[in-house]
Each structure stands twice: as C-alpha cells, then as structure tokens.
Write an enzyme that holds these catalytic residues in place. Structure first.
Site, PDB file in Angstrom:
ATOM      1  N   TYR A 115       0.839  -1.200   0.000  1.00 23.17           N
ATOM      2  CA  TYR A 115       0.000   0.000   0.000  1.00 23.17           C
ATOM      3  C   TYR A 115       0.870   1.246   0.000  1.00 23.17           C
ATOM      4  O   TYR A 115       1.958   1.259   0.575  1.00 23.17           O
ATOM      5  CB  TYR A 115      -0.887   0.048   1.253  1.00 23.17           C
ATOM      6  CG  TYR A 115      -2.083  -0.863   1.209  1.00 23.17           C
ATOM      7  CD1 TYR A 115      -3.226  -0.499   0.517  1.00 23.17           C
ATOM      8  CD2 TYR A 115      -2.059  -2.084   1.871  1.00 23.17           C
ATOM      9  CE1 TYR A 115      -4.329  -1.329   0.488  1.00 23.17           C
ATOM     10  CE2 TYR A 115      -3.161  -2.925   1.851  1.00 23.17           C
ATOM     11  CZ  TYR A 115      -4.293  -2.535   1.157  1.00 23.17           C
ATOM     12  OH  TYR A 115      -5.386  -3.367   1.122  1.00 23.17           O
ATOM     13  N   TYR A 154      -0.532  -9.906   0.386  1.00 25.03           N
ATOM     14  CA  TYR A 154       0.512  -9.407   1.296  1.00 25.03           C
ATOM     15  C   TYR A 154       0.416 -10.095   2.646  1.00 25.03           C
ATOM     16  O   TYR A 154      -0.666 -10.517   3.064  1.00 25.03           O
ATOM     17  CB  TYR A 154       0.428  -7.880   1.446  1.00 25.03           C
ATOM     18  CG  TYR A 154      -0.899  -7.335   1.942  1.00 25.03           C
ATOM     19  CD1 TYR A 154      -1.233  -7.330   3.306  1.00 25.03           C
ATOM     20  CD2 TYR A 154      -1.811  -6.786   1.044  1.00 25.03           C
ATOM     21  CE1 TYR A 154      -2.441  -6.811   3.744  1.00 25.03           C
ATOM     22  CE2 TYR A 154      -3.010  -6.266   1.475  1.00 25.03           C
ATOM     23  CZ  TYR A 154      -3.324  -6.282   2.827  1.00 25.03           C
ATOM     24  OH  TYR A 154      -4.522  -5.778   3.254  1.00 25.03           O
ATOM     25  N   ARG A 164      -2.976 -12.022   3.283  1.00 21.93           N
ATOM     26  CA  ARG A 164      -4.261 -11.605   2.722  1.00 21.93           C
ATOM     27  C   ARG A 164      -4.326 -12.037   1.260  1.00 21.93           C
ATOM     28  O   ARG A 164      -3.380 -11.825   0.510  1.00 21.93           O
ATOM     29  CB  ARG A 164      -4.422 -10.073   2.764  1.00 21.93           C
ATOM     30  CG  ARG A 164      -4.542  -9.406   4.117  1.00 21.93           C
ATOM     31  CD  ARG A 164      -5.648  -9.918   5.028  1.00 21.93           C
ATOM     32  NE  ARG A 164      -6.888 -10.349   4.423  1.00 21.93           N
ATOM     33  CZ  ARG A 164      -7.868  -9.562   3.996  1.00 21.93           C
ATOM     34  NH1 ARG A 164      -7.775  -8.264   4.107  1.00 21.93           N
ATOM     35  NH2 ARG A 164      -8.975 -10.051   3.478  1.00 21.93           N
ATOM     36  N   HIS A 167      -7.051  -8.472  -2.927  1.00 26.20           N
ATOM     37  CA  HIS A 167      -8.383  -7.907  -2.671  1.00 26.20           C
ATOM     38  C   HIS A 167      -8.403  -6.419  -2.959  1.00 26.20           C
ATOM     39  O   HIS A 167      -7.368  -5.757  -2.977  1.00 26.20           O
ATOM     40  CB  HIS A 167      -8.804  -8.149  -1.206  1.00 26.20           C
ATOM     41  CG  HIS A 167      -7.891  -7.509  -0.215  1.00 26.20           C
ATOM     42  ND1 HIS A 167      -6.708  -8.083   0.189  1.00 26.20           N
ATOM     43  CD2 HIS A 167      -7.970  -6.317   0.447  1.00 26.20           C
ATOM     44  CE1 HIS A 167      -6.100  -7.291   1.058  1.00 26.20           C
ATOM     45  NE2 HIS A 167      -6.843  -6.206   1.230  1.00 26.20           N
ATOM     46  N   HIS A 169     -10.547  -2.997  -1.581  1.00 23.78           N
ATOM     47  CA  HIS A 169     -11.500  -2.465  -0.604  1.00 23.78           C
ATOM     48  C   HIS A 169     -12.501  -1.571  -1.318  1.00 23.78           C
ATOM     49  O   HIS A 169     -12.116  -0.764  -2.172  1.00 23.78           O
ATOM     50  CB  HIS A 169     -10.772  -1.656   0.471  1.00 23.78           C
ATOM     51  CG  HIS A 169      -9.815  -2.468   1.294  1.00 23.78           C
ATOM     52  ND1 HIS A 169     -10.181  -3.087   2.462  1.00 23.78           N
ATOM     53  CD2 HIS A 169      -8.503  -2.783   1.112  1.00 23.78           C
ATOM     54  CE1 HIS A 169      -9.139  -3.734   2.965  1.00 23.78           C
ATOM     55  NE2 HIS A 169      -8.104  -3.563   2.172  1.00 23.78           N
TER      56      HIS A 169
HETATM   57 FE   LIG Z   1      -6.202  -4.534   2.373  1.00 27.89          FE
END
Ligand SMILES: [Fe+2]
Length: 249
Positions: A115, A154, A164, A167, A169
């Site tokens: 991110y 990640y 995870r 995905h 959000h």
């Molecule tokens: Fe996330």
C-alpha cells in the site's frame, strides 16, 4: 431506479436478512477480533435526519481519471506496473433493481502487495505510477467500472504466517454520510481466500462466494486488460457482506 434512502419495497414488504449468516465477531484465529469484538449487548442508536440527508462529499467533483487507477497517479505518458484489469459491476437492491448515484470508492495494494501508506511496512516496492485509490458514481442502470492493476497478496502480523488474498476495498456511499457500506472484493481462483482468517469469520459459504469476483471474459479488452465482475447487493438475503454494517442498508 431505486431511491437508496428507502428500505421499503413497493408493496410494503421487506426481504429480511438472515442474522444467522453474519460472521462471528469473536474469532480468535483473527487475532484483533479478540479485542475488537463487543463484550456487551449492542445498543441501538437511530440515525438523525441530518445524518440521513447530509451531503456526500465527491458527488459532483469527480475528475476524468478518478476511475482509472492505471493512470491517475503517475505522469501522463505512463501507467501503473502490473497485470491490467477492469473491475466492473452493478449496485442493486434486494430485488435486483439498479441503484443509481451511489459513490463508490476503492483502495488497494499495488501489484507487489504494498500500500501507499505511511504505516505500510511490507518489503515489496512502491510503484511510482500507482496511488491505489479511485472512485466513481453508479449510472442510471446501477453500473460502475474502473481500471486498475491486479493487487498482490501481502503478509500481515496476525498468526505466524498469514497472507491476505488479493483484494480491493470498496466503500459505497448512498444519499448521506450515514449510508456508508464497506466491503472487500476477492478474485476468482485465489487459493489464499480459504486460508484467510478474516474471510473465515464469515461462516456462510454463499456469503463468501458473493465477495469473489469471477473472471468476466465478455468484458475483457483484447490485448489490453482482463475483466472481473463484482455486483453489490445492498440488503436482503443475497446481500453483500459489509464489514461495517452487517445488516446492509
Ligand atoms: Fe487490504
């Protein structure tokens, strides 16, 4: 077109949700759920008129690249690094009627699973051409679409080795600030989905399936981008699982 602020059906009926299908709040394998889950019975707070009718930021100031995460961060002649995809779908009520005018905001990790955030600590590199945020408004037919890169999985500090699944959000705003729904979209065929402690909080398999976007070859752009379809249902028995408001709208 459905008025997003109304929960009644035309004949006054209501397709009730099934509370038994809600994910459990306390699920020790998802470690932070131990501290986050409530210890006391919930209290009900009716929303106020100003909450329900307050303006939603962003409805009239969308930029031309807001829905194009491939291009909305880097220099004009460059695009984000990673597999190019189109994510599209439709926002609908419990009867499949389109919901127009809903503001959809998305955020995601880059193709390496990182991110762009000050607290991000994953070793994967930042992509100088990828910010990871986008938004759009559903059309009269409830449809939305944006371009982006396939986000990478990640690791996260939960158990000794939790990852995870890839995905995106989603936040969906209705007519007011009080009508915000938040969820996550996953990708068909990702083996990490069934291993994810956050996904495992949802014990209704059908509800998990509704969060998984299938590959949509019909919407693919040849020699350019694959496509995934993610339809969002705001309430009822086929409701999308919203992490901030289990009962939907
Ligand atoms: Fe996330």
């Amino acid at each position: 077109m459905t008025d997003i602020s109304k929960s009644e059906t035309p004949n006054g009926g209501y397709a009730a949700r099934l509370p038994a299908n809600h994910p459990v709040a306390l699920f020790p394998p998802y470690r932070t759920s131990v501290k986050r889950s409530p210890q006391a019975a919930p209290l009900s707070f009716p929303t106020t008129i100003s909450e329900e009718t307050g303006p939603v930021f962003g409805h009239d100031i969308l930029g031309p690249l807001d829905g194009d995460l491939l291009a909305n961060f880097g220099p004009q002649d460059q695009t984000a690094i990673g597999p190019r995809i189109i994510v599209h779908g439709r926002v609908q009520d419990q009867f499949g009627r389109p919901v127009a005018g809903a503001l959809i905001e998305v955020w995601q990790a880059n193709a390496g699973g990182r991110y762009r955030h000050v607290k991000e600590g994953y070793i994967a590199p930042l992509d100088p051409n990828f910010g990871g945020c986008g938004r759009g408004i559903t059309g009269e037919d409830g449809s939305y679409e944006f371009r982006t890169v396939m986000p990478g999985p990640y690791p996260w500090p939960n158990g000794p080795n939790d990852w995870r699944p890839a995905h995106i959000h989603f936040s969906i705003f209705g007519a007011g600030f009080a009508q915000r729904l938040i969820t996550q979209m996953y990708f068909e065929g990702d083996p990490l989905i069934n291993l994810c402690p956050i996904v495992k909080t949802i014990h209704d398999k059908a509800a998990v399936e509704r969060l998984i976007a299938p590959l949509d070859m019909a919407h693919t752009v040849p020699m350019d981008a694959r496509a995934y379809r993610f339809d969002i249902t705001l309430r009822g028995r086929r409701q999308t699982m919203f992490e901030n408001r289990m009962e939907g709208l």
